[in-house]
Design a protein around this motif. Structure first.
Motif, PDB file in Angstrom:
ATOM      1  N   GLN A   1      67.888  58.943  40.281  1.00  0.00           N
ATOM      2  CA  GLN A   1      67.115  59.325  41.427  1.00  0.00           C
ATOM      3  C   GLN A   1      65.690  59.688  41.004  1.00  0.00           C
ATOM      4  O   GLN A   1      65.449  60.021  39.859  1.00  0.00           O
ATOM      5  N   VAL A   2      64.790  59.610  41.962  1.00  0.00           N
ATOM      6  CA  VAL A   2      63.385  59.918  41.748  1.00  0.00           C
ATOM      7  C   VAL A   2      62.958  60.969  42.748  1.00  0.00           C
ATOM      8  O   VAL A   2      63.331  60.917  43.921  1.00  0.00           O
ATOM      9  N   GLN A   3      62.169  61.914  42.290  1.00  0.00           N
ATOM     10  CA  GLN A   3      61.648  62.959  43.146  1.00  0.00           C
ATOM     11  C   GLN A   3      60.160  63.138  42.897  1.00  0.00           C
ATOM     12  O   GLN A   3      59.722  63.137  41.747  1.00  0.00           O
ATOM     13  N   LEU A   4      59.398  63.283  43.977  1.00  0.00           N
ATOM     14  CA  LEU A   4      57.979  63.569  43.889  1.00  0.00           C
ATOM     15  C   LEU A   4      57.746  65.003  44.338  1.00  0.00           C
ATOM     16  O   LEU A   4      58.226  65.413  45.395  1.00  0.00           O
ATOM     17  N   VAL A   5      56.995  65.752  43.561  1.00  0.00           N
ATOM     18  CA  VAL A   5      56.718  67.148  43.850  1.00  0.00           C
ATOM     19  C   VAL A   5      55.223  67.339  43.972  1.00  0.00           C
ATOM     20  O   VAL A   5      54.487  67.094  43.022  1.00  0.00           O
ATOM     21  N   GLU A   6      54.789  67.797  45.144  1.00  0.00           N
ATOM     22  CA  GLU A   6      53.383  68.033  45.409  1.00  0.00           C
ATOM     23  C   GLU A   6      53.044  69.512  45.263  1.00  0.00           C
ATOM     24  O   GLU A   6      53.883  70.377  45.515  1.00  0.00           O
ATOM     25  N   SER A   7      51.806  69.779  44.916  1.00  0.00           N
ATOM     26  CA  SER A   7      51.325  71.142  44.850  1.00  0.00           C
ATOM     27  C   SER A   7      49.814  71.148  45.018  1.00  0.00           C
ATOM     28  O   SER A   7      49.159  70.114  44.908  1.00  0.00           O
ATOM     29  N   ILE A  28      62.573  57.006  35.821  1.00  0.00           N
ATOM     30  CA  ILE A  28      61.374  56.225  36.073  1.00  0.00           C
ATOM     31  C   ILE A  28      61.197  55.193  34.975  1.00  0.00           C
ATOM     32  O   ILE A  28      61.056  55.545  33.805  1.00  0.00           O
ATOM     33  N   PHE A  29      61.179  53.953  35.379  1.00  0.00           N
ATOM     34  CA  PHE A  29      60.994  52.859  34.431  1.00  0.00           C
ATOM     35  C   PHE A  29      59.645  52.175  34.588  1.00  0.00           C
ATOM     36  O   PHE A  29      59.144  51.590  33.621  1.00  0.00           O
ATOM     37  N   SER A  30      59.102  52.243  35.777  1.00  0.00           N
ATOM     38  CA  SER A  30      57.789  51.666  36.011  1.00  0.00           C
ATOM     39  C   SER A  30      57.130  52.352  37.187  1.00  0.00           C
ATOM     40  O   SER A  30      57.791  52.716  38.158  1.00  0.00           O
ATOM     41  N   LYS A  86      35.713  69.313  54.858  1.00  0.00           N
ATOM     42  CA  LYS A  86      35.320  69.518  56.238  1.00  0.00           C
ATOM     43  C   LYS A  86      36.534  69.940  57.056  1.00  0.00           C
ATOM     44  O   LYS A  86      37.665  69.628  56.690  1.00  0.00           O
ATOM     45  N   PRO A  87      36.316  70.612  58.177  1.00  0.00           N
ATOM     46  CA  PRO A  87      37.453  70.964  59.030  1.00  0.00           C
ATOM     47  C   PRO A  87      38.302  69.760  59.420  1.00  0.00           C
ATOM     48  O   PRO A  87      39.526  69.895  59.548  1.00  0.00           O
ATOM     49  N   GLU A  88      37.690  68.602  59.589  1.00  0.00           N
ATOM     50  CA  GLU A  88      38.443  67.419  59.957  1.00  0.00           C
ATOM     51  C   GLU A  88      39.321  66.886  58.830  1.00  0.00           C
ATOM     52  O   GLU A  88      40.108  65.958  59.047  1.00  0.00           O
ATOM     53  N   ASP A  89      39.189  67.443  57.641  1.00  0.00           N
ATOM     54  CA  ASP A  89      40.094  67.101  56.553  1.00  0.00           C
ATOM     55  C   ASP A  89      41.416  67.850  56.649  1.00  0.00           C
ATOM     56  O   ASP A  89      42.337  67.570  55.873  1.00  0.00           O
ATOM     57  N   THR A  90      41.500  68.800  57.549  1.00  0.00           N
ATOM     58  CA  THR A  90      42.729  69.558  57.730  1.00  0.00           C
ATOM     59  C   THR A  90      43.873  68.629  58.112  1.00  0.00           C
ATOM     60  O   THR A  90      43.780  67.878  59.084  1.00  0.00           O
ATOM     61  N   ALA A  91      44.951  68.688  57.348  1.00  0.00           N
ATOM     62  CA  ALA A  91      46.081  67.805  57.567  1.00  0.00           C
ATOM     63  C   ALA A  91      47.177  68.153  56.571  1.00  0.00           C
ATOM     64  O   ALA A  91      46.968  68.939  55.647  1.00  0.00           O
ATOM     65  N   VAL A  92      48.333  67.554  56.783  1.00  0.00           N
ATOM     66  CA  VAL A  92      49.368  67.560  55.764  1.00  0.00           C
ATOM     67  C   VAL A  92      49.144  66.341  54.887  1.00  0.00           C
ATOM     68  O   VAL A  92      49.063  65.217  55.386  1.00  0.00           O
ATOM     69  N   TYR A  93      49.043  66.565  53.608  1.00  0.00           N
ATOM     70  CA  TYR A  93      48.772  65.494  52.667  1.00  0.00           C
ATOM     71  C   TYR A  93      50.052  65.095  51.950  1.00  0.00           C
ATOM     72  O   TYR A  93      50.795  65.941  51.454  1.00  0.00           O
ATOM     73  N   TYR A  94      50.294  63.799  51.896  1.00  0.00           N
ATOM     74  CA  TYR A  94      51.478  63.241  51.265  1.00  0.00           C
ATOM     75  C   TYR A  94      51.072  62.304  50.140  1.00  0.00           C
ATOM     76  O   TYR A  94      50.176  61.481  50.304  1.00  0.00           O
ATOM     77  N   CYS A  95      51.753  62.414  49.020  1.00  0.00           N
ATOM     78  CA  CYS A  95      51.565  61.422  47.979  1.00  0.00           C
ATOM     79  C   CYS A  95      52.578  60.303  48.168  1.00  0.00           C
ATOM     80  O   CYS A  95      53.659  60.495  48.732  1.00  0.00           O
ATOM     81  N   ARG A  96      52.215  59.144  47.686  1.00  0.00           N
ATOM     82  CA  ARG A  96      53.069  57.973  47.772  1.00  0.00           C
ATOM     83  C   ARG A  96      52.920  57.190  46.477  1.00  0.00           C
ATOM     84  O   ARG A  96      51.804  56.849  46.088  1.00  0.00           O
ATOM     85  N   ILE A  97      54.025  56.924  45.840  1.00  0.00           N
ATOM     86  CA  ILE A  97      53.993  56.252  44.546  1.00  0.00           C
ATOM     87  C   ILE A  97      55.017  55.133  44.524  1.00  0.00           C
ATOM     88  O   ILE A  97      56.164  55.318  44.927  1.00  0.00           O
ATOM     89  N   TRP A  98      54.588  53.992  44.047  1.00  0.00           N
ATOM     90  CA  TRP A  98      55.458  52.839  43.893  1.00  0.00           C
ATOM     91  C   TRP A  98      56.165  52.963  42.547  1.00  0.00           C
ATOM     92  O   TRP A  98      55.538  52.833  41.493  1.00  0.00           O
ATOM     93  N   ILE A  99      57.462  53.225  42.590  1.00  0.00           N
ATOM     94  CA  ILE A  99      58.249  53.484  41.391  1.00  0.00           C
ATOM     95  C   ILE A  99      59.464  52.569  41.373  1.00  0.00           C
ATOM     96  O   ILE A  99      60.200  52.496  42.357  1.00  0.00           O
ATOM     97  N   ASN A 100      59.673  51.902  40.288  1.00  0.00           N
ATOM     98  CA  ASN A 100      60.839  51.035  40.103  1.00  0.00           C
ATOM     99  C   ASN A 100      60.976  50.030  41.246  1.00  0.00           C
ATOM    100  O   ASN A 100      62.088  49.703  41.667  1.00  0.00           O
TER     101      ASN A 100
END
Length: 115
Positions: A1-7, A28-30, A86-100
């Motif tokens: 399994q793969v897990q992404l952890v944001e901070s 993770i292989f690639s 800027k205030p307009e940058d306010t959001a929930v930010y998600y990472c996305r990674i192409w793995i395996n």
């Protein structure tokens, strides 16, 4: 399994800076393209920045010149350095990674730009 952890999310004043991180763990292989997206309530997720395995980056027009995406291929980690927020940058930010050969998403981290 793969897990992404944001901070790194939090509250910052307009004009300030934040640096987020997203680290991948597991079998993770690639790893290929990495990226960051953001979403505010009632809106579609917006692609913010991407970076290829070779380090080629691309940015949404709304963040060009202010955000910088980078990656550490040893630590399996991707970062956005976010400046001149800027205030307009306010959001929930998600990472996305192409793995395996598959897309994986982080859990999301809240960024709030406000005084």
């Amino acid at each position: 399994q793969v897990q992404l952890v944001e901070s790194g999310g939090g509250l910052v004043q307009p004009g300030g800076s934040l640096r987020l991180s997203c680290a991948a763990f597991g079998s993770i292989f690639s790893i290929d393209t990495m990226g960051w997206l953001r979403q505010v309530p009632g809106n579609q997720r917006e692609q913010v920045a991407t970076i290829t395995r070779g380090g080629i980056s691309g940015y949404a027009n709304s963040v060009k010149g202010r955000f910088t995406i980078s990656r550490d291929n040893v630590k399996n980690t991707v970062y956005p350095q976010m400046n001149s927020l800027k205030p307009e940058d306010t959001a929930v930010y998600y990472c996305r990674i192409w793995i395996n050969g598959n897309d994986y998403w982080g859990q999301g981290t809240q960024v709030t730009v406000s005084s």
